[in-house]
Design an enzyme around this catalytic site. Structure first.
Site, PDB file in Angstrom:
ATOM      1  N   HIS A  69       0.840  -1.211   0.000  1.00 44.70           N
ATOM      2  CA  HIS A  69       0.000   0.000   0.000  1.00 44.70           C
ATOM      3  C   HIS A  69       0.867   1.251   0.000  1.00 44.70           C
ATOM      4  CE1 HIS A  69      -3.747  -2.103   0.471  1.00 44.70           C
ATOM      5  NE2 HIS A  69      -3.170  -2.872   1.368  1.00 44.70           N
ATOM      6  N   LYS A  70       1.926   1.194   0.813  1.00 46.87           N
ATOM      7  CA  LYS A  70       2.846   2.330   0.849  1.00 46.87           C
ATOM      8  C   LYS A  70       3.527   2.503  -0.513  1.00 46.87           C
ATOM      9  CE  LYS A  70       4.364   2.509   5.665  1.00 46.87           C
ATOM     10  NZ  LYS A  70       5.537   2.358   6.546  1.00 46.87           N
ATOM     11  N   ASP A 129       9.346   6.110   8.904  1.00 49.26           N
ATOM     12  CA  ASP A 129       8.786   5.664  10.179  1.00 49.26           C
ATOM     13  C   ASP A 129       7.643   6.619  10.491  1.00 49.26           C
ATOM     14  OD1 ASP A 129       8.815   3.809  12.348  1.00 49.26           O
ATOM     15  OD2 ASP A 129       9.471   5.447  13.635  1.00 49.26           O
ATOM     16  N   GLY A 154      -5.119   1.155  10.478  1.00 49.48           N
ATOM     17  CA  GLY A 154      -4.604   1.582  11.778  1.00 49.48           C
ATOM     18  C   GLY A 154      -5.539   2.520  12.532  1.00 49.48           C
ATOM     19  N   TYR A 155      -5.008   3.690  12.876  1.00 47.90           N
ATOM     20  CA  TYR A 155      -5.744   4.636  13.719  1.00 47.90           C
ATOM     21  C   TYR A 155      -6.644   5.577  12.910  1.00 47.90           C
ATOM     22  CZ  TYR A 155      -2.355   2.977  17.148  1.00 47.90           C
ATOM     23  OH  TYR A 155      -1.597   2.174  17.973  1.00 47.90           O
ATOM     24  N   ASP A 156      -6.760   5.363  11.612  1.00 52.72           N
ATOM     25  CA  ASP A 156      -7.576   6.254  10.779  1.00 52.72           C
ATOM     26  C   ASP A 156      -9.005   6.455  11.297  1.00 52.72           C
ATOM     27  OD1 ASP A 156      -5.875   7.261   8.770  1.00 52.72           O
ATOM     28  OD2 ASP A 156      -5.947   5.368   7.685  1.00 52.72           O
ATOM     29  N   LYS A 190      -6.883  11.481   0.929  1.00 45.20           N
ATOM     30  CA  LYS A 190      -6.001  11.267   2.088  1.00 45.20           C
ATOM     31  C   LYS A 190      -4.536  11.506   1.701  1.00 45.20           C
ATOM     32  CE  LYS A 190      -4.289   8.307   5.652  1.00 45.20           C
ATOM     33  NZ  LYS A 190      -3.991   6.948   6.083  1.00 45.20           N
ATOM     34  N   HIS A 231       0.322  12.879   6.306  1.00 49.29           N
ATOM     35  CA  HIS A 231       1.700  12.982   6.777  1.00 49.29           C
ATOM     36  C   HIS A 231       2.655  12.334   5.783  1.00 49.29           C
ATOM     37  CE1 HIS A 231      -0.276   9.374   7.933  1.00 49.29           C
ATOM     38  NE2 HIS A 231       0.740   8.824   8.562  1.00 49.29           N
ATOM     39  N   ARG A 232       2.311  11.115   5.290  1.00 47.72           N
ATOM     40  CA  ARG A 232       3.200  10.405   4.367  1.00 47.72           C
ATOM     41  C   ARG A 232       3.258  11.134   3.023  1.00 47.72           C
ATOM     42  NH1 ARG A 232       3.015   5.936   6.473  1.00 47.72           N
ATOM     43  NH2 ARG A 232       0.793   5.749   6.146  1.00 47.72           N
TER      44      ARG A 232
HETATM   45  P1  IMP Z   1       5.042   2.206  10.171  1.00 46.72           P
HETATM   46  O1  IMP Z   1       5.681   3.523   9.880  1.00 46.72           O
HETATM   47  O2  IMP Z   1       4.624   1.487   8.955  1.00 46.72           O
HETATM   48  O3  IMP Z   1       5.834   1.388  11.120  1.00 46.72           O
HETATM   49  O4  IMP Z   1       3.665   2.558  10.890  1.00 46.72           O
HETATM   50  C1  IMP Z   1       3.570   2.759  12.252  1.00 46.72           C
HETATM   51  C2  IMP Z   1       2.168   2.698  12.757  1.00 46.72           C
HETATM   52  O5  IMP Z   1       1.634   4.013  12.823  1.00 46.72           O
HETATM   53  C3  IMP Z   1       1.161   1.919  11.923  1.00 46.72           C
HETATM   54  O6  IMP Z   1       1.199   0.560  12.226  1.00 46.72           O
HETATM   55  C4  IMP Z   1      -0.137   2.559  12.373  1.00 46.72           C
HETATM   56  O7  IMP Z   1      -0.509   2.068  13.627  1.00 46.72           O
HETATM   57  C5  IMP Z   1       0.263   4.014  12.565  1.00 46.72           C
HETATM   58  N1  IMP Z   1       0.033   4.789  11.330  1.00 46.72           N
HETATM   59  C6  IMP Z   1       0.976   5.323  10.520  1.00 46.72           C
HETATM   60  N2  IMP Z   1       0.411   5.970   9.492  1.00 46.72           N
HETATM   61  C7  IMP Z   1      -0.926   5.820   9.648  1.00 46.72           C
HETATM   62  C8  IMP Z   1      -2.040   6.254   8.867  1.00 46.72           C
HETATM   63  O8  IMP Z   1      -1.935   6.885   7.812  1.00 46.72           O
HETATM   64  N3  IMP Z   1      -3.257   5.893   9.332  1.00 46.72           N
HETATM   65  C9  IMP Z   1      -3.438   5.184  10.476  1.00 46.72           C
HETATM   66  N4  IMP Z   1      -2.439   4.746  11.216  1.00 46.72           N
HETATM   67  C10 IMP Z   1      -1.175   5.074  10.821  1.00 46.72           C
END
Ligand code: IMP
Length: 206
Positions: free
Chosen positions: A12-13, A77, A163-165, A185, A190-191
């Site tokens: 997805h990323k 991260d 995740g927390y969306d 989105k 942030h990403r």
């Molecule tokens: P990582 O950077 O892939 O390790 O993500 C870290 C964690 O942050 C994820 O597993 C989610 O719990 C949370 N997270 C990061 N980006 C998002 C987002 O866009 N939506 C919801 N949760 C997020």
């Protein structure tokens, strides 16, 4: 530089990364596509440190491989910071309440911890740090940070995203990020913001 390797196995990323960085006109590979296997221990204290730890470890391996000796290596991260909880879950977002615990439980727990807290104290943000390791005669390393500001709602809403969306609400749109379509989105996330910053920096270097 002829290639970019992004240190993630998350498809997805990769879709989002390719969409934003493709204008650079450089081949973009995931770590998996580059055939790099590594179990990096993310023991930094900030998003930036963890992103750089990952990028450095993967770059060490990649730059030993003839086909990737000149590749730029990127790693990210990300996580959620809730101000009322002193920035929790922060860099522990994925590990909060255990890596295998469902987000239904994690999200319900966070809403519970904000019980009775008024809206103005429910402020939160998603943060994404992306680190770059650039090889060459003058090697370079840097990190960019993208954020999206919002607040934690009183209930889970929406089924998009991950995740927390469902508990992260954006004032401007009056809904959670799980209620936004992926294009919207990515435009505000942030990403997305971090990737656009990274693209500008790399554009100046290439
Ligand atoms: P990582 O950077 O892939 O390790 O993500 C870290 C964690 O942050 C994820 O597993 C989610 O719990 C949370 N997270 C990061 N980006 C998002 C987002 O866009 N939506 C919801 N949760 C997020």
């Amino acid at each position: 530089m002829d290639k970019i390797i992004f240190a993630t196995g998350n498809e997805h990323k990769m879709i989002e990364i390719r969409a934003i960085l493709s204008d650079l006109g450089v081949e973009i590979l995931s770590q998996k596509e580059a055939g790099i296997k590594a179990d990096v221990i993310e023991d930094g204290m900030t998003f930036e440190e963890n992103a750089m730890i990952k990028a450095t470890e993967i770059a060490k391996i990649a730059h030993e491989m003839p086909e990737y000796a000149h590749a730029v290596v990127l790693a990210d991260d990300s996580g959620l910071e809730i101000d009322y909880l002193g920035g929790e879950p922060g860099i522990y977002s994925a590990r909060y309440m255990g890596e295998d615990t469902s987000y239904r439980i994690k999200n319900a727990n966070l809403i519970g911890r904000l019980d009775g807290v008024p809206k103005e104290e429910r402020t939160a943000r998603f943060v994404c740090a992306i680190a770059a390791v650039i090889p060459g005669d003058e090697p370079e390393e840097f990190v960019v940070r993208g954020i999206i500001e919002g607040y934690i709602g009183w209930e889970e809403k929406g089924t998009n995203g991950f995740g927390y969306d469902p508990i992260f609400y954006v004032e401007e749109y009056g809904c959670s990020t799980a209620e936004l379509d992926s294009v919207t989105k990515n435009q505000i996330s942030h990403r997305g913001n971090a990737l656009r910053m990274m693209k500008e920096r790399l554009d100046g270097i290439l």
